[in-house]
Design an enzyme around this catalytic site. Structure first.
Site, short mmCIF file in Angstrom:
data_model
loop_
_atom_site.label_atom_id
_atom_site.label_comp_id
_atom_site.label_asym_id
_atom_site.label_seq_id
_atom_site.Cartn_x
_atom_site.Cartn_y
_atom_site.Cartn_z
N ASN A 1 0.10 6.94 9.79
CA ASN A 1 -0.87 6.04 10.44
C ASN A 1 -0.51 5.81 11.90
OD1 ASN A 1 -2.04 5.80 7.98
ND2 ASN A 1 -1.18 3.79 7.51
N GLY B 1 -18.45 -4.83 9.36
CA GLY B 1 -19.19 -3.81 10.10
C GLY B 1 -18.59 -2.42 9.92
N GLY B 2 -17.53 -2.35 9.07
CA GLY B 2 -16.92 -1.03 8.85
C GLY B 2 -16.18 -0.56 10.08
N LYS C 1 -16.70 -14.33 4.30
CA LYS C 1 -16.71 -12.86 4.28
C LYS C 1 -16.90 -12.34 2.85
CE LYS C 1 -16.75 -8.69 5.39
NZ LYS C 1 -15.72 -7.71 5.32
N GLU D 1 -23.94 -8.10 0.33
CA GLU D 1 -23.95 -6.66 0.65
C GLU D 1 -24.16 -5.82 -0.63
OE1 GLU D 1 -20.63 -5.40 3.27
OE2 GLU D 1 -20.21 -3.88 1.77
N1 LIG Z 1 -13.20 -0.15 5.56
C1 LIG Z 1 -14.09 -1.08 5.87
O1 LIG Z 1 -15.27 -0.81 6.10
C2 LIG Z 1 -13.67 -2.51 5.96
C3 LIG Z 1 -12.45 -2.95 5.50
N2 LIG Z 1 -12.11 -4.25 5.60
C4 LIG Z 1 -10.81 -4.73 5.14
O2 LIG Z 1 -9.84 -4.39 6.13
C5 LIG Z 1 -8.57 -4.14 5.50
C6 LIG Z 1 -8.12 -2.76 5.88
O3 LIG Z 1 -9.09 -1.84 5.38
P1 LIG Z 1 -9.10 -0.29 5.74
O4 LIG Z 1 -8.73 -0.09 7.15
O5 LIG Z 1 -10.40 0.24 5.26
O6 LIG Z 1 -7.98 0.21 4.78
P2 LIG Z 1 -6.84 1.30 5.03
O7 LIG Z 1 -6.25 1.58 3.69
O8 LIG Z 1 -7.37 2.41 5.83
O9 LIG Z 1 -5.82 0.49 5.93
C7 LIG Z 1 -4.91 -0.43 5.41
C8 LIG Z 1 -3.67 -0.33 6.22
O10 LIG Z 1 -2.66 -1.20 5.68
C9 LIG Z 1 -1.46 -0.43 5.57
N3 LIG Z 1 -0.54 -0.95 4.58
C10 LIG Z 1 -0.49 -0.71 3.27
N4 LIG Z 1 0.57 -1.34 2.73
C11 LIG Z 1 1.20 -1.98 3.76
C12 LIG Z 1 2.36 -2.79 3.85
N5 LIG Z 1 3.10 -3.06 2.77
N6 LIG Z 1 2.70 -3.29 5.05
C13 LIG Z 1 1.96 -3.02 6.15
N7 LIG Z 1 0.87 -2.23 6.12
C14 LIG Z 1 0.48 -1.73 4.93
C15 LIG Z 1 -1.97 0.91 5.17
O11 LIG Z 1 -0.97 1.88 5.28
P3 LIG Z 1 -0.99 3.16 4.24
O12 LIG Z 1 -2.15 3.99 4.64
O13 LIG Z 1 0.33 3.80 4.49
O14 LIG Z 1 -1.12 2.59 2.87
C16 LIG Z 1 -3.09 1.09 6.16
O15 LIG Z 1 -2.62 1.43 7.43
C17 LIG Z 1 -8.80 -4.31 4.01
O16 LIG Z 1 -8.48 -5.61 3.63
C18 LIG Z 1 -10.31 -4.10 3.85
O17 LIG Z 1 -10.81 -4.73 2.73
C19 LIG Z 1 -12.93 -5.18 6.18
C20 LIG Z 1 -14.15 -4.80 6.64
C21 LIG Z 1 -14.61 -3.45 6.58
O1 LIG Z 2 -15.96 -5.29 3.87
C1 LIG Z 2 -16.61 -4.32 4.11
C2 LIG Z 2 -17.85 -4.41 4.89
O2 LIG Z 2 -18.19 -5.68 5.20
C3 LIG Z 2 -16.17 -2.99 3.65
O3 LIG Z 2 -17.00 -1.99 4.04
C4 LIG Z 2 -15.94 -2.93 2.24
O4 LIG Z 2 -15.34 -1.72 1.89
C5 LIG Z 2 -17.22 -3.08 1.49
O5 LIG Z 2 -16.87 -3.18 0.23
P1 LIG Z 2 -17.73 -3.78 -0.96
O6 LIG Z 2 -19.08 -3.14 -0.91
O7 LIG Z 2 -16.90 -3.36 -2.11
O8 LIG Z 2 -17.79 -5.25 -0.81
#
Ligand SMILES: NC(=O)C1=CN([C@@H]2O[C@H](COP(=O)(O)OP(=O)(O)OC[C@H]3O[C@@H](n4cnc5c(N)ncnc54)[C@H](OP(=O)(O)O)[C@@H]3O)[C@@H](O)[C@H]2O)C=CC1
Ligand SMILES: O=C(CO)[C@H](O)[C@H](O)COP(=O)(O)O
Length: 490
Positions: free
Chosen positions: A25, A120-121, A174, A181
């Site tokens: 990462n 918003g992803g 959220k 959603e």
């Molecule tokens: N994807 C989306 O559209 C959205 C996501 N979110 C939220 O944002 C957060 C991140 O999501 P997303 O970026 O998609 O997920 P990812 O899995 O891409 O990112 C999560 C990050 O956390 C890291 N991580 C895992 N374990 C640990 C640890 N013990 N200590 C520190 N870092 C750690 C992961 O590392 P590694 O890859 O090595 O596991 C990775 O870099 C989540 O809570 C998600 O629900 C919110 C809105 C939108």
């Molecule tokens: O938080 C989000 C958007 O707002 C992420 O896109 C999430 O992965 C959406 O997940 P779900 O449809 O399972 O709630």
């Protein structure tokens, strides 16, 4: 999400210091920073001590990690380096009670923990997301100008962020956003399925319909409808539609990647708030995750599979153009129901936890940058909140009653046709039933109440009495006295 937000902040002049336990990462973010010419604004650290020593005072951290124990672990690692006044903004999707637990853990040290929903992803995270923060007033006041600057902007240039209130209300908001959603996404996939299987429309034709919906009326500028147009039109290098090869399997609840949909449904049950559209959407996609089980069931069906079919009837009886208008109305109806149920849940939680949230601010947060962006529906809801509404019973508001009432016949027609052709309509049907039973004063549940009283002495209210609050009734009828062996011998 975390690396995209880092790039966004760096691009706008903030020097970012980051730590990620995974070197893959870290390298990925470094490489993206190089591509964007931002290496002088992004510094990598190999441990928490180095990270913390590079920051000024107060130190402001942003988490973007999977829900659950990861944030606790990160706090354990940071804690020796935290000072009074430091602020952690948890931008993950996290369960609100975990957020409050962390706030209570850090408060004695004078460290603030803000549950900050980010929506918003990754595309929005890279440019400007919708942000729903909740926590101590002191910390919210401190970070607000910063959040206001980076948050998405609506059409009038207003930021899609607000100081929502104390405790876990930011993450709760959220969570509700994600529950809504799920309702919207299900309704949209159901109407897509009806057009595709029921009406035999091609992806290109469906894209045109979604595009027209996205231009006018209550679905104008709706984010999910908008990306639906692109999804229906996108082909891969071989000229095939990408969508044509995607299996009907949504796994992120079933594999616990995401918890927000699960918590929304749990909260609805816990707080006694009916949210059937959202719950149906959630159950539908959880069932969809078990593709192999569905195949096994299909093979076992004696009369063949229950698969969606083309609608029956000749073109003179079935006017496709008018049915597409009905589909549009049915979609609006179900979208509106998802919002209404989500807002009812938020209102109940707000009362219970005394968060004193302003629901107009919540709507403002959802105007830009987020997945449930539905500007016209939000316009309608905003009017409703402006004019003396009961936030626990939006259905009783005249503007909502009008918006739903005039679309109910269309929804009914869509559901009936879909049922006849075995098309899938869990959220459309759930919304229809919710509407029917929420507005009825003659439910068959009187019979259920009688059965409960018969076997359990659960008591009931009389029709002649005031409808009252949901509390135990005063009346019991001795339908059949309890009799033991002694009684039988008499
Ligand atoms: N994807 C989306 O559209 C959205 C996501 N979110 C939220 O944002 C957060 C991140 O999501 P997303 O970026 O998609 O997920 P990812 O899995 O891409 O990112 C999560 C990050 O956390 C890291 N991580 C895992 N374990 C640990 C640890 N013990 N200590 C520190 N870092 C750690 C992961 O590392 P590694 O890859 O090595 O596991 C990775 O870099 C989540 O809570 C998600 O629900 C919110 C809105 C939108
Ligand atoms: O938080 C989000 C958007 O707002 C992420 O896109 C999430 O992965 C959406 O997940 P779900 O449809 O399972 O709630």
């Amino acid at each position: 999400m975390g690396s995209m937000m880092s790039l966004m902040f760096a691009e706008r002049g903030i020097h970012i210091h980051f730590f990620d336990p995974s070197s893959t990462n870290e390298q990925e973010l470094q490489s993206r920073a190089r591509d964007a010419n931002l290496t002088n604004k992004i510094t990598q650290h190999d441990d928490h001590a180095s990270l913390c020593s590079a920051l000024g005072s107060p130190k402001v951290f942003i988490f973007s990690v999977p829900h659950g124990s990861v944030a606790d672990q990160s706090i354990d690692d940071l804690e020796p380096h935290l000072d009074q006044g430091d602020i952690i903004l948890d931008g993950s999707n996290e369960y609100w009670a975990n957020t409050e637990r962390r706030q209570a853990r850090l408060a004695p040290k004078g460290v603030h923990f803000i549950g900050m929903g980010v929506s918003g992803g990754y595309q929005s995270a890279r440019r400007s997301p919708s942000i729903s923060p909740g926590g101590s007033k002191e910390a919210l006041d401190f970070v607000f100008p910063f959040l206001e600057h980076f948050a998405a902007k609506d059409k009038l240039g207003r930021s899609c962020v607000a100081k929502l209130g104390p405790g876990g209300c930011g993450h709760y908001t959220k969570m509700v956003h994600n529950g809504i959603e799920q309702g919207l996404m299900s309704a949209l996939c159901e109407v897509w399925g009806i057009m595709n299987a029921g009406l035999g429309m091609s992806f290109a034709e469906i894209a045109d319909v979604f595009e027209s919906w996205n231009k006018d009326g209550l679905l104008a500028d709706n984010f999910l409808v908008g990306i639906g147009v692109e999804i229906c039109r996108t082909k891969d290098k071989s000229g095939e539609y990408v969508l044509a090869n995607i299996r009907d399997k949504v796994v992120q609840d079933a594999d616990d990647t995401e918890g927000t949909g699960i918590w929304t449904v749990e909260e609805g049950i816990r707080l006694h708030v009916p949210i059937p559209t959202i719950a149906a959407a959630h159950q539908f996609r959880v069932a969809s995750a078990y593709a192999a089980r569905r195949e096994a069931v299909q093979k076992s069906l004696k009369d063949g599979a229950v698969q969606p079919r083309a609608f029956d009837g000749d073109d003179k009886v079935f006017d496709k153009k008018s049915f597409l208008r009905d589909l549009h109305d049915a979609t609006i109806f179900t979208f509106l129901m998802s919002f209404i149920q989500g807002m009812h849940l938020l209102a109940r939680a707000n009362d219970k936890h005394d968060w004193r949230m302003d629901f107009q601010s919540v709507l403002q947060i959802w105007r830009g940058g987020c997945i449930i962006q539905s500007d016209k529906i939000v316009d309608l809801l905003e009017q409703v909140y402006k004019h003396n509404c009961d936030s626990n019973n939006l259905l009783a508001h005249p503007q909502i009653a009008d918006a739903l009432g005039k679309r109910f016949p269309a929804l009914k027609k869509v559901v009936v046709h879909a049922l006849n052709a075995d098309c899938h309509v869990p959220t459309l049907a759930a919304s229809l039933e919710y509407y029917k039973y929420s507005g009825s004063t003659d439910l068959p549940t009187s019979f259920q109440e009688a059965e409960l009283d018969y076997f359990g002495n659960h008591k009931y209210d009389l029709k002649t009495e005031d409808p009252g609050e949901p509390v135990t009734g005063k009346h019991h009828f001795e339908w059949k006295p309890a009799r033991g062996l002694v009684d039988e011998k008499r």
